[in-house]
Design a protein around this motif. Structure first.
Motif, PDB file in Angstrom:
ATOM      1  N   ASN A 135       0.831  -1.212   0.000  1.00  0.00           N
ATOM      2  CA  ASN A 135       0.000   0.000   0.000  1.00  0.00           C
ATOM      3  C   ASN A 135       0.861   1.255   0.000  1.00  0.00           C
ATOM      4  OD1 ASN A 135      -2.958  -1.088   0.612  1.00  0.00           O
ATOM      5  ND2 ASN A 135      -1.548  -2.226   1.932  1.00  0.00           N
ATOM      6  N   ARG A 136       1.837   1.282  -0.897  1.00  0.00           N
ATOM      7  CA  ARG A 136       2.772   2.405  -0.916  1.00  0.00           C
ATOM      8  C   ARG A 136       2.085   3.732  -1.201  1.00  0.00           C
ATOM      9  NH1 ARG A 136       8.013   0.790  -1.289  1.00  0.00           N
ATOM     10  NH2 ARG A 136       8.399   2.838  -0.372  1.00  0.00           N
ATOM     11  N   ASP A 137       0.961   3.686  -1.909  1.00  0.00           N
ATOM     12  CA  ASP A 137       0.250   4.935  -2.219  1.00  0.00           C
ATOM     13  C   ASP A 137      -0.229   5.645  -0.955  1.00  0.00           C
ATOM     14  OD1 ASP A 137      -1.397   2.531  -2.160  1.00  0.00           O
ATOM     15  OD2 ASP A 137      -3.096   3.880  -2.533  1.00  0.00           O
ATOM     16  N   ARG A 138      -0.361   4.925   0.138  1.00  0.00           N
ATOM     17  CA  ARG A 138      -0.806   5.538   1.388  1.00  0.00           C
ATOM     18  C   ARG A 138       0.320   6.192   2.157  1.00  0.00           C
ATOM     19  NH1 ARG A 138      -5.420   1.622   4.058  1.00  0.00           N
ATOM     20  NH2 ARG A 138      -6.659   1.337   2.166  1.00  0.00           N
ATOM     21  N   LEU A 140       2.946   8.156   0.714  1.00  0.00           N
ATOM     22  CA  LEU A 140       3.668   9.220   0.013  1.00  0.00           C
ATOM     23  C   LEU A 140       3.919  10.376   0.982  1.00  0.00           C
ATOM     24  CD1 LEU A 140       1.739   9.312  -3.371  1.00  0.00           C
ATOM     25  CD2 LEU A 140       4.131   8.662  -3.063  1.00  0.00           C
ATOM     26  N   LEU A 145       2.920  14.204  -2.523  1.00  0.00           N
ATOM     27  CA  LEU A 145       1.488  14.404  -2.800  1.00  0.00           C
ATOM     28  C   LEU A 145       1.254  15.733  -3.508  1.00  0.00           C
ATOM     29  CD1 LEU A 145      -0.049  13.092   0.542  1.00  0.00           C
ATOM     30  CD2 LEU A 145      -0.332  12.071  -1.724  1.00  0.00           C
ATOM     31  N   ASP A 150       3.096   9.717  -8.930  1.00  0.00           N
ATOM     32  CA  ASP A 150       2.365   8.465  -9.115  1.00  0.00           C
ATOM     33  C   ASP A 150       3.106   7.361  -8.365  1.00  0.00           C
ATOM     34  OD1 ASP A 150       1.094   6.166  -9.887  1.00  0.00           O
ATOM     35  OD2 ASP A 150       1.501   6.376 -12.040  1.00  0.00           O
ATOM     36  N   PRO A 151       2.523   6.835  -7.279  1.00  0.00           N
ATOM     37  CA  PRO A 151       3.232   5.819  -6.488  1.00  0.00           C
ATOM     38  C   PRO A 151       3.441   4.513  -7.233  1.00  0.00           C
ATOM     39  CG  PRO A 151       0.966   5.997  -5.767  1.00  0.00           C
ATOM     40  CD  PRO A 151       1.190   7.116  -6.742  1.00  0.00           C
ATOM     41  N   PHE A 152       2.691   4.321  -8.337  1.00  0.00           N
ATOM     42  CA  PHE A 152       2.823   3.082  -9.102  1.00  0.00           C
ATOM     43  C   PHE A 152       3.606   3.302 -10.400  1.00  0.00           C
ATOM     44  CE2 PHE A 152      -1.238   2.958  -6.766  1.00  0.00           C
ATOM     45  CZ  PHE A 152      -0.925   1.949  -5.877  1.00  0.00           C
ATOM     46  N   PHE A 160       8.535   8.436  -0.407  1.00  0.00           N
ATOM     47  CA  PHE A 160       7.736   7.678   0.557  1.00  0.00           C
ATOM     48  C   PHE A 160       8.212   7.933   1.983  1.00  0.00           C
ATOM     49  CE2 PHE A 160       7.601   5.222  -3.384  1.00  0.00           C
ATOM     50  CZ  PHE A 160       6.228   5.081  -3.559  1.00  0.00           C
TER      51      PHE A 160
END
Length: 215
Positions: A135-138, A140, A145, A150-152, A160
């Motif tokens: 869940n790297r997008d959580r 950042l 942000l 784009d975390p992906f 991060f």
């Protein structure tokens, strides 16, 4: 006519206790000034019957939680005191379902039991790390942000928050989730032996004509 709404391990739950709780819950919303016909009246009556069944479940949860606290040697919490309008967060209803959310808002015993179950949950380090990696997008950084990273895509490592900084929060959230699952399991098992009076069955019980699965 029986004055009990349900029987929990041989002990009756008086209808008056359900009525008292119902007074803390907003009634079925009014339909305003439009013509109120027989169809509306039938729907309103059905809604009130389901509301009473729902309220019985909340009161039963309070009684079962008090028993569970006593059995676990937890300090008996004060009796649930239904005064004023019960405040239930919409997010809790979405996450827990309305019966459990209302029970936790209404019952000190239910809250104490949930806290005890949560405290007993063990969260392996591997589970915490796995959650962080998946869940790297959580995680950042605020700067990432703002830049719309784009975390992906191809983020830089420093986009991060470091694992060590967020690890405690992840573990706390995972323990909370595990505690809630344990509470759901406990409630499902504990209420299996409850005997309900007519008109106080579970809202989703197919044995009565008003049953519904959404509660």
């Amino acid at each position: 006519m029986s004055e009990r709404a349900a029987t929990v391990r041989g002990r009756p739950i008086p209808k008056a206790r359900v009525d008292s709780f119902l007074r803390t819950v907003p009634a079925t919303p009014s339909r305003g000034a439009r013509r109120y016909d027989e169809h509306d009246e039938a729907l309103s009556a059905r809604a009130e019957r389901q509301r009473r069944r729902w309220a019985t479940q909340v009161v039963v949860a309070d009684e079962l939680a008090r028993r569970a606290c006593e059995e676990r040697g937890l300090a008996p919490p004060p009796e649930a005191s239904p005064t004023g309008i019960l405040a239930i967060a919409g997010t809790d209803v979405a996450d827990l379902g309305s019966i459990i959310a209302a029970a936790l808002a209404h019952s000190p015993a239910a809250r104490l039991l949930l806290a005890e179950l949560e405290k007993r949950q063990e969260v392996p380090e591997t589970a915490v790390r796995d959650y962080y990696d998946r869940n790297r997008d959580r995680f950042l950084t605020p700067d990432a942000l703002r830049r719309g990273v784009d975390p992906f895509g191809r983020p830089a490592p420093d986009d991060f928050l470091p694992y060590g900084k967020v690890r405690e929060g992840i573990e706390r959230d995972l323990r909370k989730a595990a505690g809630r699952r344990a509470f759901f399991d406990w409630f499902d098992q504990a209420r299996a032996s409850v005997v309900y009076a007519a008109g106080h069955e579970h809202p989703g019980d197919p044995g009565h004509q008003d049953h519904e699965h959404r509660h």
